[in-house]
Design a protein around this motif. Sequence first.
Motif, short mmCIF file in Angstrom:
data_model
loop_
_atom_site.label_atom_id
_atom_site.label_comp_id
_atom_site.label_asym_id
_atom_site.label_seq_id
_atom_site.Cartn_x
_atom_site.Cartn_y
_atom_site.Cartn_z
N ASN A 97 0.94 -1.31 -0.11
CA ASN A 97 -0.04 0.10 0.05
C ASN A 97 1.01 1.11 -0.02
OD1 ASN A 97 -1.90 2.24 0.97
ND2 ASN A 97 -3.41 0.58 1.36
N PRO A 98 0.78 2.23 -0.99
CA PRO A 98 1.63 3.62 -1.03
C PRO A 98 1.61 4.36 0.29
CG PRO A 98 -0.49 3.61 -2.55
CD PRO A 98 -0.38 2.28 -1.98
N ARG A 99 0.73 3.97 1.39
CA ARG A 99 0.69 4.61 2.35
C ARG A 99 1.53 4.33 3.46
NH1 ARG A 99 0.64 6.54 6.77
NH2 ARG A 99 -0.90 7.35 7.91
N PHE A 100 2.18 3.13 3.57
CA PHE A 100 3.12 2.27 4.40
C PHE A 100 4.39 2.36 3.88
CE2 PHE A 100 -1.31 0.82 5.16
CZ PHE A 100 -1.39 1.83 6.37
N CYS A 101 5.43 1.79 4.71
CA CYS A 101 6.73 1.29 4.22
C CYS A 101 6.82 -0.41 4.43
CB CYS A 101 7.65 1.95 5.25
SG CYS A 101 7.92 3.76 4.55
N TYR A 102 7.68 -1.12 3.74
CA TYR A 102 7.88 -2.52 3.93
C TYR A 102 9.26 -2.65 3.90
CZ TYR A 102 2.75 -2.42 3.12
OH TYR A 102 1.31 -2.04 3.01
N ILE A 103 9.55 -4.04 4.71
CA ILE A 103 10.75 -4.48 4.60
C ILE A 103 10.51 -5.76 3.79
CG2 ILE A 103 13.00 -5.22 5.68
CD1 ILE A 103 11.98 -2.93 7.79
N LEU A 104 11.58 -6.30 2.64
CA LEU A 104 11.50 -7.30 2.14
C LEU A 104 13.04 -7.96 2.33
CD1 LEU A 104 10.12 -9.60 0.42
CD2 LEU A 104 10.69 -8.29 -1.52
N MET A 105 13.07 -9.06 2.70
CA MET A 105 14.33 -9.67 2.79
C MET A 105 14.47 -10.96 1.63
SD MET A 105 16.58 -12.41 3.49
CE MET A 105 15.91 -13.41 4.91
N VAL A 106 15.24 -11.25 0.55
CA VAL A 106 15.18 -11.90 -0.31
C VAL A 106 16.64 -12.80 -0.05
CG1 VAL A 106 15.11 -12.84 -2.82
CG2 VAL A 106 13.91 -10.62 -1.99
N PRO A 107 16.51 -14.05 0.28
CA PRO A 107 17.79 -14.88 0.71
C PRO A 107 18.43 -15.28 -0.44
CG PRO A 107 15.83 -16.28 1.01
CD PRO A 107 15.16 -14.95 0.77
N PHE A 108 19.90 -15.42 -0.53
CA PHE A 108 20.45 -15.99 -1.68
C PHE A 108 21.28 -17.21 -0.99
CE2 PHE A 108 21.87 -11.56 -3.40
CZ PHE A 108 20.52 -11.51 -4.04
N ASP A 109 21.64 -18.28 -2.00
CA ASP A 109 22.15 -19.46 -1.59
C ASP A 109 23.79 -19.17 -1.88
OD1 ASP A 109 22.80 -21.96 -0.93
OD2 ASP A 109 21.98 -22.88 -2.74
N SER A 110 24.31 -18.37 -0.88
CA SER A 110 25.89 -18.20 -1.05
C SER A 110 26.19 -17.74 0.45
CB SER A 110 25.96 -16.81 -1.97
OG SER A 110 27.46 -16.44 -1.85
N GLN A 111 27.88 -18.12 0.47
CA GLN A 111 28.20 -18.13 1.85
C GLN A 111 28.61 -16.81 2.02
OE1 GLN A 111 28.69 -20.30 3.89
NE2 GLN A 111 28.02 -22.01 2.75
N ASP A 112 29.01 -15.98 0.81
CA ASP A 112 29.55 -14.51 1.14
C ASP A 112 28.49 -13.67 1.43
OD1 ASP A 112 32.06 -15.63 0.68
OD2 ASP A 112 31.78 -15.17 -1.44
N LEU A 113 27.43 -13.62 0.58
CA LEU A 113 26.21 -12.80 0.68
C LEU A 113 24.81 -13.61 1.14
CD1 LEU A 113 25.31 -9.77 0.36
CD2 LEU A 113 24.95 -10.28 -1.95
N LYS A 114 24.25 -13.32 2.25
CA LYS A 114 23.11 -14.12 2.47
C LYS A 114 22.01 -13.69 1.95
CE LYS A 114 24.77 -14.78 7.34
NZ LYS A 114 24.43 -14.85 8.74
N GLY A 115 21.93 -12.32 1.44
CA GLY A 115 20.88 -11.72 0.72
C GLY A 115 20.65 -10.47 0.60
#
Length: 1243
Positions: free
Chosen positions: A1055-1073
Amino acid sequence: MAATGVLPFVRGVDFTKNDFKDGKFPHDVADMTGLRWLRLNKTGLENIPPEIYKLKKLEHFNITRNKVENLGEELANLSALRTLNCRHNKLVDEGIPQEVFSLEDLQVVDLSHNNLKEVPPELEKAKNCIVLNLAKNNIEMIPNQLFINLTDLIFVDLSDNSLETLPPQMRRLTNLQTLILNNNPLIHAQLRQLPALVALETLQMRNTQRTLANFPSGLDTLSNLQDIDLSGNDLPRVPETLYKLTAIKRLNLSSNQISELSLVIDTWVNLETLNLSRNNLTALPSSLHKLSSLKKLYLNSNKLDFEGIPANIGKLHNLEIFSAAYNNLELIPEGLCRCGKLKKLILNGNRLVTLPDILHLLPDLETLDVRDNPDLVMPPKPSEMKKTFEYYNIDFSLNNQLRLAGAPTAPSTGQSPVHKSDPVARKLRLRRRRDGQESEKVLKGMRDVAKDKEHMPNLEEEVREPLKGFRDVLRPKKWNEHLQKPQLDYSEIFDEDVGQIPGITCWEIENFLPNPVDEAMNGKFYEADCYIVLKTFIDDTNSINWQIWFWIGERATLDKKACSAIHAVNLRNLLGAECRTIREEMNDESDEFLDLFENGISYIEGGRTASGFYTVENIVYEPKMYRASGVKRIHLERTEPNLVHLDRRYVFLFDKGMDIFIWTGKLAKGVTRTKTRLIAEKINKNERKNKAEIRMEAQGTESSEFWKALGETPTAFVGECVPDDFEPAEPHMYKVGLGMGYLELPQVEIPHNVLTQKLLDSKNVFILDCKSDLFVWIGKKSTRLIRAAALKLSQELCAMIDRPPFCSVTRCLEGTEPQIFKTKFIGWDDVIAVDYTRTAESVIRRGADMKVIMERDKMKTDLSALFMPRQPTMPLEEAESIMQEWNEDLDSMEAFVLEGKKFVRLPSEELGIFHNEDCYVFLCRYWVPAELPEDAEEGEEEEEDLPEEDFKCVVYFWQGRMASNMGWLTFTFSLQKKFESLFGDKLEVVRTHQQQENLKFLSHFKRMFVIRNGKRKLPNAPEEKPSTEFFHLRANGSPIATRCVQIQPCASFLNPRFCYILMVPFDSQDLKGVVYVWIGGLAEHEDAVVAEKIAYKMYQDNFTIQMISEGEEPENFFWVGIGGRKPYDKDANYMKYARLFRCSNEKGYFSVSEKCADFCQDDLADDDVMILDNGEQVFLWVGRKTSDVEIKLAFKSAQVYIQHLRNKQPDRPRKLLLAMKYKEHRKFTKCFHGWGKYKEVKE
């Protein structure tokens, strides 16, 4: 077996709807050697029980709706058989004994709805048969010889077979009155036999492929024909021969191809029902109004329009039903609304625009169906016909509720303004009245009265006499003329026809009332009873006269003596007799009294009837346990009183006499428990003289007395023993019939399978069979012999049918019925708070003036919360000021979290991150500023003399939505005791649940309050494969109440009225997502800053954090991680209007209260009704344990709220919608932050 010896005297019995499957048929039926009729309908039989073949006197045998395939050869041994009704079975040709048709007295043969392929060959031998029903079989041909001998037939039904022709010998059936041939392929049959059936009254040929070519000719010669069914054929018009049938009353021509009617339909002057549905009619003939007897007219699914209905249809003064659904009607003639007897008007599925105004004036209209007319505008009702707003004796009108709430009333619409009094205008009106014609009218009236007085002496005597009586009426009455004799009603004591037939009639006194004595017992008196004797005779003037005695037994109780004298006088008053009542005492009777009895009188030792006085005796109560179920109406099913039969989903009433236990399972409904307690209170009041003790027992906390009464050892576990598909046994009510040397037990038809009190008759005795309970109801006016016979029959009935071993027979006298018996009937002493039944007892108890009663019984309500303005949103500046002030008072805060079975300190990096399956404890130490003495002036006290500042400790226990209560128990027995020992009376414990925190607690986290799903990860726990996480940042009512709640990852929640946080995981040792902080186009800048801080706090290492605005989302990870693009709301206007109200009667009356602006999903109480306003719709949310009264009152309250908003916010009209638990709409759930699964109570 109860050996009462009455079975040989039973002449008829109805076992319909009993369960006789698997060999449960009662063997004692063989002892009913005098049985003449027997009904075994719907009993589940698959074979004829062998006991039936022993009933040699059986005349009428009904075994319908079973699964019988073979009747058995021995059935032919029932030589007296007259009726054989076997419809709705599975009979085959080989299963019908041919010898049975040779029985001389056989008159009714019903083999319909079976599997016969041919007519039984020997059926032609049933020469005395008058009813033959072979419908719904697979018969393809009727033998020619069948109707050679069956010339006495009155009724023949051959429908739903495969017949192509009919035998010509059918013309011999000159006595036939009803012939049914429906659903047979008689396309080649000319049916030339029909004109020979001169007595025919009913002819049904539905779906027999009739056309004008094969339509039977000569029907007009059948002068008695009244009912014709030709529906489902292929007739393009009405055959001419039908217009010549002047005696016809019912005609069904539906489902044909008829496109017009002839004007000569006026010959049907006796027609009452005409069905022309599903044809091609475009207009009705103008001569329709001449069908003066027409009551029902069906025209559904044609092509009629306004012009097609004649305007003179209003002359059908007897019309009761007019059905014209699915036509092309835009209007209906006003004349149709002039049919004064119209009861049903069916017009659904048309193109109606409006209806005549006089529609509302039809006095008998019961049903008006105008569904599926989208452009219809109903005409307004006349003001005198508008319904009041009274509901449950509560005035739900908007102005009344506003007045009760102390708010200004809404402006009235459609009412003339009330003018203030104007003294000048009043003087002018008086002057006009004085100078105008008013005085002339008064003077003219006075002159007319004077003329009448002048002519008064010249009137005839018979005219003046009524006027004299009229003057006497106007004369004031003296005090003694106001005295009136009470109007006594003896209809409840004596029969209406008492004293109308010459002879001797006798009554015995029982329980203060006279009961008729059987004629055979006249002159046989019990020593401990009293009697009333009436002699009716014809005197010398050829008029009926009476003599009345009352006989006193020497051992009779005082109440019997007094009542015999009183009711003897009552009998004299009822008859209007001029004789005196004569007292006769035992062993001192007068000769005149002794002469009344031809065989003299005899004394019988003891007493037959009971005294009306209470007798002091030790009553032994049989322990009984009942399983209570239902909400709207409580059903009590008797069960065996032991632990095995307890079920946690039900409420149980355990009656031990002086102790009545109400046991409530953990999953039982609160309404059921409350109503069961009310039933127990009525049992205690009416049957135990308020001496019994009612004990409420809840599962898991039962008292030792309960287990002792049950005879069981205490246990904490009670499972579910009742099958999920369990349905209570259908009640069977038998009416006991008594004749000269025989008994009968027919069943009483129970409409819609619901028992009502009006089924009982005071002159009869009834047996109510509830499978696990048997009741014998004895009417006040029933005779002594029929009472005795009913008690014996009930014992036989209880023993012969398969029942639970604890079943017993209960005797119920009219007027003193036990409460358990009353619960079997709907509307009989129901346990509801509002009861306005107008019985004689209620009139005596509550008075006759309904206005006084309604005012006294008016229910208290409080709807004031509905009219309060919505709480405004707190500005950010004010919120920051309050947070700063509260945090300044905070000296320190220690956090703990439950790990396993103990609380450990929460790492500082996890402060403000909560999990909905965990429990947390926060120890907050607050400074309490010291108070200066009142007489101390500023600057006078030295610094060292100032009092020391005090402190206060508050422990906040936070419990997640999905966390169990074990955390709270662990806290109370461990950590809380330590805190109490440290801080003593300075300690305060506050228990708070997820999303129900108070603002002071939330202020310590400075809007950084995160709620995650699942349990907290333990320090040494193995790494789990991460999944996509999606959080919604939102504040309700105040910026202090800002939370970041994890929700299901779905783009439709954006909804454009709010803020959201989305975490997309990675299958990697160096970068988790990668972490996206999505900023809506209408979101506040401060919210975006908070969302960014939360993202960096939750995802510190090996995560890439990106701030993205609405419309700038990357295709590769954002939309893939959130599950793909989906449409979402473009505004959040509901945040400006969202309000949640709770409707409850927990205060003892119905009230509505508003939840705070920071409401959540857990505020939806399962035993209440909630009202949610989102600015566009008003939802009525109903919990699973809500009472019917709460639902109805909440519905009315929601209507009042919408009406109030219509005045306050006319630009935002609301619609009322229903929201059931677990089935809420998205427009409902979006008003709740972090909507998810409901918290279920775990065992």
